[in-house]
Design a protein around this motif. Structure first.
Motif, mmCIF file in Angstrom:
data_model
loop_
_atom_site.group_PDB
_atom_site.id
_atom_site.type_symbol
_atom_site.label_atom_id
_atom_site.label_comp_id
_atom_site.label_asym_id
_atom_site.label_seq_id
_atom_site.Cartn_x
_atom_site.Cartn_y
_atom_site.Cartn_z
ATOM 1 N N LEU A 192 -7.896 -3.541 5.497
ATOM 2 C CA LEU A 192 -8.006 -3.992 4.169
ATOM 3 C C LEU A 192 -6.973 -3.293 3.485
ATOM 4 O O LEU A 192 -6.341 -3.788 2.296
ATOM 5 C CB LEU A 192 -9.393 -3.340 3.520
ATOM 6 C CG LEU A 192 -9.655 -3.526 2.064
ATOM 7 C CD1 LEU A 192 -9.707 -4.972 1.463
ATOM 8 C CD2 LEU A 192 -10.851 -2.556 1.678
ATOM 9 N N MET A 193 -6.665 -2.000 3.725
ATOM 10 C CA MET A 193 -5.533 -1.318 2.952
ATOM 11 C C MET A 193 -4.220 -1.991 3.292
ATOM 12 O O MET A 193 -3.258 -2.300 2.527
ATOM 13 C CB MET A 193 -5.374 0.010 3.213
ATOM 14 C CG MET A 193 -6.668 0.916 2.969
ATOM 15 S SD MET A 193 -6.661 1.036 1.275
ATOM 16 C CE MET A 193 -8.043 -0.297 1.110
ATOM 17 N N VAL A 194 -3.931 -2.395 4.554
ATOM 18 C CA VAL A 194 -2.721 -2.962 4.917
ATOM 19 C C VAL A 194 -2.793 -4.321 4.490
ATOM 20 O O VAL A 194 -1.323 -4.768 3.911
ATOM 21 C CB VAL A 194 -2.534 -3.188 6.556
ATOM 22 C CG1 VAL A 194 -1.388 -3.793 6.974
ATOM 23 C CG2 VAL A 194 -2.325 -1.568 7.220
ATOM 24 N N LEU A 195 -3.626 -5.004 4.488
ATOM 25 C CA LEU A 195 -3.644 -6.414 3.766
ATOM 26 C C LEU A 195 -3.582 -6.572 2.192
ATOM 27 O O LEU A 195 -3.170 -7.633 1.697
ATOM 28 C CB LEU A 195 -5.117 -7.442 4.132
ATOM 29 C CG LEU A 195 -4.824 -7.499 5.788
ATOM 30 C CD1 LEU A 195 -6.367 -8.123 6.051
ATOM 31 C CD2 LEU A 195 -3.785 -8.367 6.213
ATOM 32 N N THR A 196 -3.991 -5.432 1.409
ATOM 33 C CA THR A 196 -3.849 -5.295 0.018
ATOM 34 C C THR A 196 -2.780 -4.328 -0.708
ATOM 35 O O THR A 196 -2.534 -4.610 -1.712
ATOM 36 C CB THR A 196 -5.139 -4.928 -0.551
ATOM 37 O OG1 THR A 196 -5.483 -3.484 0.149
ATOM 38 C CG2 THR A 196 -6.337 -5.886 -0.097
#
Length: 76
Positions: free
Chosen positions: A56-60
């Protein structure tokens, strides 16, 4: 990168990331859809998030990978 070193460093790395991206553990909890206690554990480097939160962090956050690369380079 030694997988063991990465594993034991993960809580500190994630704590630094959450401090850089969010203003409080409450923001982390709301964004990641986790309990306040879980977010507090991440914030305080007690534990590191699971893989779905890491994704989630990497994608956002387009800067997430660079943040971690920089932190790991400084530690080496």
């Amino acid at each position: 990168m030694d997988p063991y070193v990465l594993k034991i460093s993960a809580p500190d790395l994630w704590s630094a990331y959450f401090h850089a991206r969010f203003h409080s553990p409450r923001e982390v909890a709301l964004f990641c859809d986790v309990s306040f206690q879980t977010a507090l554990n991440w914030w305080g480097a007690v534990t590191a998030p699971a893989s779905h939160t890491a994704l989630l962090m990497v994608l956002t956050d387009p800067g997430a990978a660079a943040f971690f690369q920089d932190k790991l380079a400084r530690a080496a």
